[in-house]
Scaffold this motif. Sequence first.
Motif, PDB file in Angstrom:
ATOM      1  N   UNK A  78       0.813  -1.218   0.000  1.00 41.01           N
ATOM      2  CA  UNK A  78       0.000   0.000   0.000  1.00 41.01           C
ATOM      3  C   UNK A  78       0.849   1.273   0.000  1.00 41.01           C
ATOM      4  N   UNK A  79       2.174   1.114   0.001  1.00 44.95           N
ATOM      5  CA  UNK A  79       3.062   2.274   0.007  1.00 44.95           C
ATOM      6  C   UNK A  79       3.044   3.035   1.329  1.00 44.95           C
ATOM      7  N   UNK A  80       2.842   2.318   2.424  1.00 48.05           N
ATOM      8  CA  UNK A  80       2.762   2.953   3.734  1.00 48.05           C
ATOM      9  C   UNK A  80       4.082   2.835   4.483  1.00 48.05           C
ATOM     10  N   UNK A  81       4.410   3.856   5.241  1.00 48.96           N
ATOM     11  CA  UNK A  81       5.614   3.899   6.055  1.00 48.96           C
ATOM     12  C   UNK A  81       5.219   3.539   7.484  1.00 48.96           C
ATOM     13  N   UNK A  82       5.645   2.361   7.947  1.00 47.18           N
ATOM     14  CA  UNK A  82       5.246   1.920   9.280  1.00 47.18           C
ATOM     15  C   UNK A  82       5.900   2.730  10.394  1.00 47.18           C
ATOM     16  N   UNK A  83       7.036   3.365  10.129  1.00 45.02           N
ATOM     17  CA  UNK A  83       7.588   4.291  11.134  1.00 45.02           C
ATOM     18  C   UNK A  83       6.600   5.438  11.365  1.00 45.02           C
ATOM     19  N   UNK A  84       6.090   5.970  10.285  1.00 46.29           N
ATOM     20  CA  UNK A  84       5.098   7.048  10.388  1.00 46.29           C
ATOM     21  C   UNK A  84       3.829   6.549  11.062  1.00 46.29           C
ATOM     22  N   UNK A  85       3.390   5.359  10.701  1.00 45.97           N
ATOM     23  CA  UNK A  85       2.204   4.768  11.317  1.00 45.97           C
ATOM     24  C   UNK A  85       2.384   4.631  12.824  1.00 45.97           C
ATOM     25  N   UNK A  86       3.563   4.150  13.224  1.00 44.86           N
ATOM     26  CA  UNK A  86       3.832   3.970  14.645  1.00 44.86           C
ATOM     27  C   UNK A  86       3.843   5.307  15.376  1.00 44.86           C
ATOM     28  N   UNK A  87       4.486   6.304  14.792  1.00 36.51           N
ATOM     29  CA  UNK A  87       4.514   7.635  15.403  1.00 36.51           C
ATOM     30  C   UNK A  87       3.101   8.168  15.580  1.00 36.51           C
ATOM     31  N   UNK A  88       2.281   8.024  14.571  1.00 37.92           N
ATOM     32  CA  UNK A  88       0.900   8.518  14.627  1.00 37.92           C
ATOM     33  C   UNK A  88       0.083   7.789  15.684  1.00 37.92           C
ATOM     34  N   UNK A  89       0.229   6.468  15.752  1.00 36.85           N
ATOM     35  CA  UNK A  89      -0.575   5.721  16.724  1.00 36.85           C
ATOM     36  C   UNK A  89      -0.118   6.003  18.151  1.00 36.85           C
ATOM     37  N   UNK A  90       1.184   6.181  18.357  1.00 31.70           N
ATOM     38  CA  UNK A  90       1.656   6.511  19.707  1.00 31.70           C
ATOM     39  C   UNK A  90       1.153   7.878  20.138  1.00 31.70           C
ATOM     40  N   UNK A  91       1.107   8.820  19.216  1.00 36.30           N
ATOM     41  CA  UNK A  91       0.565  10.140  19.537  1.00 36.30           C
ATOM     42  C   UNK A  91      -0.900  10.015  19.957  1.00 36.30           C
ATOM     43  N   UNK A  92      -1.634   9.181  19.262  1.00 27.98           N
ATOM     44  CA  UNK A  92      -3.029   8.943  19.610  1.00 27.98           C
ATOM     45  C   UNK A  92      -3.139   8.399  21.032  1.00 27.98           C
ATOM     46  N   UNK A  93      -2.299   7.418  21.377  1.00 33.34           N
ATOM     47  CA  UNK A  93      -2.341   6.851  22.726  1.00 33.34           C
ATOM     48  C   UNK A  93      -1.913   7.861  23.779  1.00 33.34           C
ATOM     49  N   UNK A  94      -0.880   8.645  23.489  1.00 36.42           N
ATOM     50  CA  UNK A  94      -0.441   9.672  24.446  1.00 36.42           C
ATOM     51  C   UNK A  94      -1.572  10.649  24.750  1.00 36.42           C
ATOM     52  N   UNK A  95      -2.292  11.032  23.731  1.00 35.86           N
ATOM     53  CA  UNK A  95      -3.375  12.006  23.922  1.00 35.86           C
ATOM     54  C   UNK A  95      -4.616  11.377  24.543  1.00 35.86           C
ATOM     55  N   UNK A  96      -5.015  10.240  24.056  1.00 31.31           N
ATOM     56  CA  UNK A  96      -6.272   9.633  24.470  1.00 31.31           C
ATOM     57  C   UNK A  96      -6.178   8.885  25.797  1.00 31.31           C
ATOM     58  N   UNK A  97      -5.050   8.217  26.037  1.00 30.74           N
ATOM     59  CA  UNK A  97      -4.979   7.281  27.157  1.00 30.74           C
ATOM     60  C   UNK A  97      -3.989   7.651  28.253  1.00 30.74           C
ATOM     61  N   UNK A  98      -3.491   8.862  28.234  1.00 26.59           N
ATOM     62  CA  UNK A  98      -2.456   9.215  29.217  1.00 26.59           C
ATOM     63  C   UNK A  98      -2.952   9.185  30.655  1.00 26.59           C
ATOM     64  N   UNK A  99      -4.262   9.309  30.863  1.00 30.88           N
ATOM     65  CA  UNK A  99      -4.805   9.293  32.228  1.00 30.88           C
ATOM     66  C   UNK A  99      -5.771   8.129  32.449  1.00 30.88           C
ATOM     67  N   UNK A 100      -5.731   7.159  31.567  1.00 27.94           N
ATOM     68  CA  UNK A 100      -6.676   6.043  31.633  1.00 27.94           C
ATOM     69  C   UNK A 100      -6.330   5.033  32.722  1.00 27.94           C
ATOM     70  N   UNK A 101      -5.049   4.782  32.955  1.00 29.92           N
ATOM     71  CA  UNK A 101      -4.621   3.768  33.909  1.00 29.92           C
ATOM     72  C   UNK A 101      -3.774   4.385  35.011  1.00 29.92           C
ATOM     73  N   UNK A 102      -3.563   3.620  36.055  1.00 28.48           N
ATOM     74  CA  UNK A 102      -2.787   4.069  37.214  1.00 28.48           C
ATOM     75  C   UNK A 102      -1.302   4.000  36.880  1.00 28.48           C
ATOM     76  N   UNK A 103      -0.650   5.132  36.963  1.00 30.46           N
ATOM     77  CA  UNK A 103       0.790   5.178  36.664  1.00 30.46           C
ATOM     78  C   UNK A 103       1.603   4.590  37.811  1.00 30.46           C
ATOM     79  N   UNK A 104       2.678   3.914  37.475  1.00 29.07           N
ATOM     80  CA  UNK A 104       3.575   3.345  38.483  1.00 29.07           C
ATOM     81  C   UNK A 104       4.393   4.443  39.165  1.00 29.07           C
ATOM     82  N   UNK A 105       4.789   5.455  38.388  1.00 25.51           N
ATOM     83  CA  UNK A 105       5.582   6.567  38.923  1.00 25.51           C
ATOM     84  C   UNK A 105       4.850   7.879  38.617  1.00 25.51           C
ATOM     85  N   UNK A 106       3.906   8.258  39.478  1.00 25.14           N
ATOM     86  CA  UNK A 106       3.122   9.478  39.174  1.00 25.14           C
ATOM     87  C   UNK A 106       3.936  10.749  39.187  1.00 25.14           C
TER      88      UNK A 106
END
Length: 106
Positions: A78-106
């Motif tokens: 499909x001509x996709x760059x998985x490095x770019x895909x990974x960067x995009x998905x991690x940004x999504x998780x950082x924004x959406x899920x940063x406060x979803x679970x209990x952090x080990x080191x608050x």
Amino acid sequence: MDISEMQLEVDRWIRQFAEGYWQPSSMTLRLMEEVGELAREVNHLYGEKPKKPEEPETDLELELGDILFIILCFANAQGLDLNRSFTRVMQKYYERDSHRWTRLNP
């Protein structure tokens, strides 16, 4: 080996064959097949379904590798760059899920 190098290695391997990459539907079905094989092994190891004595031992690492191979093939086709895909998905998780679970080191 980083993911770009993996994509290049898979592409070099696939391009030596006249058939080339499979159609997207075939790759999707193959991905589902491989995920099913992983699920079966996880169920045998950690679930309620023991392995039959005649069933061969398998390797979770290899099952995950099969899944990775198909994902690399699909991205390349499909001509996709998985490095770019990974960067995009991690940004999504950082924004959406940063406060979803209990952090080990608050």
